[in-house]
Design a protein around this motif. Structure first.
Motif, PDB file in Angstrom:
ATOM      1  N   ILE A   1       4.496  12.492   7.953  1.00 36.08           N
ATOM      2  CA  ILE A   1       5.770  12.207   7.290  1.00 36.08           C
ATOM      3  C   ILE A   1       5.549  11.963   5.795  1.00 36.08           C
ATOM      4  N   ILE A   2       6.633  12.155   5.028  1.00 35.63           N
ATOM      5  CA  ILE A   2       6.621  11.865   3.593  1.00 35.63           C
ATOM      6  C   ILE A   2       7.772  10.914   3.294  1.00 35.63           C
ATOM      7  N   ILE A   3       7.493   9.870   2.535  1.00 32.69           N
ATOM      8  CA  ILE A   3       8.506   8.885   2.165  1.00 32.69           C
ATOM      9  C   ILE A   3       8.869   9.053   0.691  1.00 32.69           C
ATOM     10  N   TYR A   4      10.169   9.155   0.417  1.00 33.98           N
ATOM     11  CA  TYR A   4      10.704   9.230  -0.939  1.00 33.98           C
ATOM     12  C   TYR A   4      11.459   7.941  -1.257  1.00 33.98           C
ATOM     13  N   GLY A   5      11.714   7.732  -2.517  1.00 35.95           N
ATOM     14  CA  GLY A   5      12.489   6.566  -2.923  1.00 35.95           C
ATOM     15  C   GLY A   5      12.358   6.331  -4.411  1.00 35.95           C
ATOM     16  N   LYS A   6      13.331   5.660  -4.971  1.00 32.58           N
ATOM     17  CA  LYS A   6      13.307   5.354  -6.405  1.00 32.58           C
ATOM     18  C   LYS A   6      12.201   4.358  -6.713  1.00 32.58           C
ATOM     19  N   ASN A   7      11.838   4.292  -7.986  1.00 29.01           N
ATOM     20  CA  ASN A   7      10.820   3.328  -8.392  1.00 29.01           C
ATOM     21  C   ASN A   7      11.278   1.908  -8.058  1.00 29.01           C
TER      22      ASN A   7
ATOM     23  N   GLN B   1      14.953  -6.672   7.303  1.00 27.51           N
ATOM     24  CA  GLN B   1      14.050  -5.892   8.141  1.00 27.51           C
ATOM     25  C   GLN B   1      14.078  -4.415   7.781  1.00 27.51           C
ATOM     26  N   ILE B   2      12.897  -3.834   7.631  1.00 28.85           N
ATOM     27  CA  ILE B   2      12.714  -2.406   7.406  1.00 28.85           C
ATOM     28  C   ILE B   2      11.974  -1.850   8.615  1.00 28.85           C
ATOM     29  N   GLU B   3      12.428  -0.704   9.120  1.00 25.47           N
ATOM     30  CA  GLU B   3      11.821  -0.120  10.316  1.00 25.47           C
ATOM     31  C   GLU B   3      11.395   1.315  10.057  1.00 25.47           C
ATOM     32  N   LEU B   4      10.216   1.665  10.565  1.00 28.11           N
ATOM     33  CA  LEU B   4       9.731   3.044  10.543  1.00 28.11           C
ATOM     34  C   LEU B   4       9.475   3.439  11.997  1.00 28.11           C
ATOM     35  N   ASP B   5      10.305   4.360  12.506  1.00 30.57           N
ATOM     36  CA  ASP B   5      10.261   4.724  13.919  1.00 30.57           C
ATOM     37  C   ASP B   5       9.648   6.113  14.081  1.00 30.57           C
ATOM     38  N   PHE B   6       8.409   6.159  14.553  1.00 31.75           N
ATOM     39  CA  PHE B   6       7.712   7.424  14.742  1.00 31.75           C
ATOM     40  C   PHE B   6       8.160   8.135  16.015  1.00 31.75           C
TER      41      PHE B   6
ATOM     42  N   VAL C   1      11.495   0.435  -5.052  1.00 35.29           N
ATOM     43  CA  VAL C   1      12.115   0.138  -3.756  1.00 35.29           C
ATOM     44  C   VAL C   1      11.083  -0.285  -2.716  1.00 35.29           C
ATOM     45  N   GLY C   2       9.789  -0.032  -2.986  1.00 39.66           N
ATOM     46  CA  GLY C   2       8.766  -0.514  -2.066  1.00 39.66           C
ATOM     47  C   GLY C   2       7.986   0.561  -1.330  1.00 39.66           C
ATOM     48  N   LYS C   3       7.872   1.757  -1.903  1.00 35.66           N
ATOM     49  CA  LYS C   3       7.105   2.816  -1.225  1.00 35.66           C
ATOM     50  C   LYS C   3       5.650   2.402  -1.046  1.00 35.66           C
ATOM     51  N   SER C   4       5.080   1.773  -2.066  1.00 34.18           N
ATOM     52  CA  SER C   4       3.705   1.278  -1.921  1.00 34.18           C
ATOM     53  C   SER C   4       3.660   0.102  -0.950  1.00 34.18           C
ATOM     54  N   ASN C   5       4.676  -0.749  -1.012  1.00 34.48           N
ATOM     55  CA  ASN C   5       4.675  -1.955  -0.182  1.00 34.48           C
ATOM     56  C   ASN C   5       4.847  -1.666   1.303  1.00 34.48           C
ATOM     57  N   ILE C   6       5.518  -0.570   1.654  1.00 35.85           N
ATOM     58  CA  ILE C   6       5.644  -0.260   3.079  1.00 35.85           C
ATOM     59  C   ILE C   6       4.260   0.081   3.646  1.00 35.85           C
ATOM     60  N   GLY C   7       3.429   0.723   2.828  1.00 35.68           N
ATOM     61  CA  GLY C   7       2.055   0.985   3.259  1.00 35.68           C
ATOM     62  C   GLY C   7       1.266  -0.303   3.397  1.00 35.68           C
ATOM     63  N   LEU C   8       1.395  -1.202   2.422  1.00 34.45           N
ATOM     64  CA  LEU C   8       0.695  -2.482   2.491  1.00 34.45           C
ATOM     65  C   LEU C   8       1.169  -3.292   3.692  1.00 34.45           C
TER      66      LEU C   8
ATOM     67  N   ILE D   1      13.724   8.517   3.404  1.00 36.02           N
ATOM     68  CA  ILE D   1      14.188   7.936   2.140  1.00 36.02           C
ATOM     69  C   ILE D   1      14.165   6.420   2.288  1.00 36.02           C
ATOM     70  N   LEU D   2      13.469   5.750   1.367  1.00 33.03           N
ATOM     71  CA  LEU D   2      13.412   4.286   1.370  1.00 33.03           C
ATOM     72  C   LEU D   2      14.365   3.749   0.315  1.00 33.03           C
ATOM     73  N   THR D   3      15.240   2.859   0.736  1.00 37.53           N
ATOM     74  CA  THR D   3      16.123   2.126  -0.167  1.00 37.53           C
ATOM     75  C   THR D   3      15.800   0.651  -0.007  1.00 37.53           C
TER      76      THR D   3
END
Length: 366
Positions: A42-48, A16-21, A50-57, A332-334
């Motif tokens: 907000i701005i999300i960072y993370g290594k290639n 589970q990944i959570e984004l709490d506004f 890890v799912g930065k695009s996928n959290i949006g999807l 930061i997304l891991t």
């Protein structure tokens, strides 16, 4: 507004990944990033990878079954996490709509078909239904809209969408407002391909949109503010069609000769022109083609537009500064979690801290 989002089993999110506004700290600076007690920019960072695009999807998955708005083909291929053994992905949203809090949960299988759907309003179950065994609790729904025909439950069709689309009156007004919020959500990319999810049924006006002279003036101002020393004009071509050109002794067609960065600015301007209706904006790799000064300008521009929540993804650590935003708005997304800088360290972060230096030094890796 979107208060909280959780996802599990979707694409690369095995856990589970959570984004709490709603996790807002009491910083006295960069208050433009907060609205009505929620994180608004907000701005999300993370290594290639890890799912930065996928959290949006993941956030925008509900567009696919609650609305009739555009979903660019191919974005939801390989839907379930490769190690998923439940056979479905889980999504959970909490919205603050007026004085009501609405929790919306559902499961989908590999074919992106609803397996389970539940709505709670102010902690009370409106309905909960398992499409696999055709069992659930509809008492709250029957109380609000007793005359509705529920024979459709034999199909894997969103109950929420059906009820909102076929009910008049104020009995489910908060749910209607929630679906209206969802209808006005937009996911897009800053790259020169106009791939997007939500907000509009199509973007056939993408190239012709700028031919309105007021819009041309607005875009002209934006590129000049961005440091692009060019003048634009509209020319009627021999085929009788108006098109956008760079103004030169020999005019140059804009969409054929503009740099990737300039075309990315056009895409941004195209979407922001409709900002009065947007509810939630997610821009993936928003500054992929931008100089760092231009990236800062875009963030500042978006902060001035408080009518919608904004989530950006980026690799640009120059943006990590309390001068622009604040530690509870940088995430930061891991592979295992999505954490704000404020929660990623035991250090008490203050306005004078150099967030970029701390980030590069590994302060937030724990």
């Amino acid at each position: 507004m979107l208060k909280n989002f959780k996802v599990k089993g979707f694409k690369n999110f095995s856990e589970q990944i959570e984004l709490d506004f709603s996790d807002v700290r009491d910083y006295s600076f960069s208050k433009d990033c907060i609205k009505d007690g929620f994180l608004n920019k907000i701005i999300i960072y993370g290594k290639n990878g890890v799912g930065k695009s996928n959290i949006g999807l993941a956030i925008f998955d509900l567009i696919t079954h609650l609305t009739d708005k555009n979903v660019t083909p191919g974005l939801y291929d390989y839907y379930l996490n490769a190690d998923n053994d439940t056979g479905f992905a889980e999504f959970q949203y909490v919205f603050r709509i007026g004085d009501s809090e609405i929790e919306y949960r559902y499961h989908k299988n590999q074919e992106q078909v609803l397996q389970f759907e539940e709505v709670r309003m102010d902690s009370e179950i409106v309905f909960s239904y398992n499409f696999s065994n055709k069992q659930g609790n509809l008492e709250g729904l029957l109380k609000r809209v007793p005359s509705l025909n529920y024979e459709f439950l034999n199909e894997h069709f969103s109950i929420l969408k059906y009820v909102v689309s076929n009910t008049a009156g104020d009995g489910i007004k908060p749910l209607k407002e929630m679906v209206r919020f969802v209808n006005n959500m937009l996911w897009c990319r800053s790259l020169d391909e106009n791939r997007y999810i939500g907000f509009k049924n199509d973007s056939k006006d993408y190239f012709s949109f700028i031919l309105d002279h007021d819009r041309l003036g607005g875009f002209q101002s934006l590129i000049n503010r961005a440091g692009i020393d060019e003048q634009l004009e509209i020319i009627v071509d021999p085929d009788g069609q108006e098109r956008l050109y760079f103004k030169r002794k020999k005019p140059l067609p804009f969409f054929k000769t503009a740099s990737n960065g300039t075309k990315a600015l056009y895409t941004l301007y195209y979407w922001l022109s409709a900002s009065k209706d947007l509810s939630f904006l997610f821009i993936d790799e928003f500054d992929a083609y931008y100089h760092f000064e231009l990236s800062e300008m875009i963030v500042t521009l978006l902060e001035s537009m408080d009518g919608f929540q904004t989530v950006l993804t980026s690799h640009n650590t120059n943006l990590l500064t309390n001068r622009m935003m604040r530690p509870d708005c940088y995430f930061i997304l891991t592979p295992n979690q999505l954490t704000s800088l404020a929660n990623a360290t035991k250090r008490e972060l203050r306005e004078g801290n150099n967030l970029e230096k701390l980030y590069v030094s590994g302060e937030f890796d724990g």
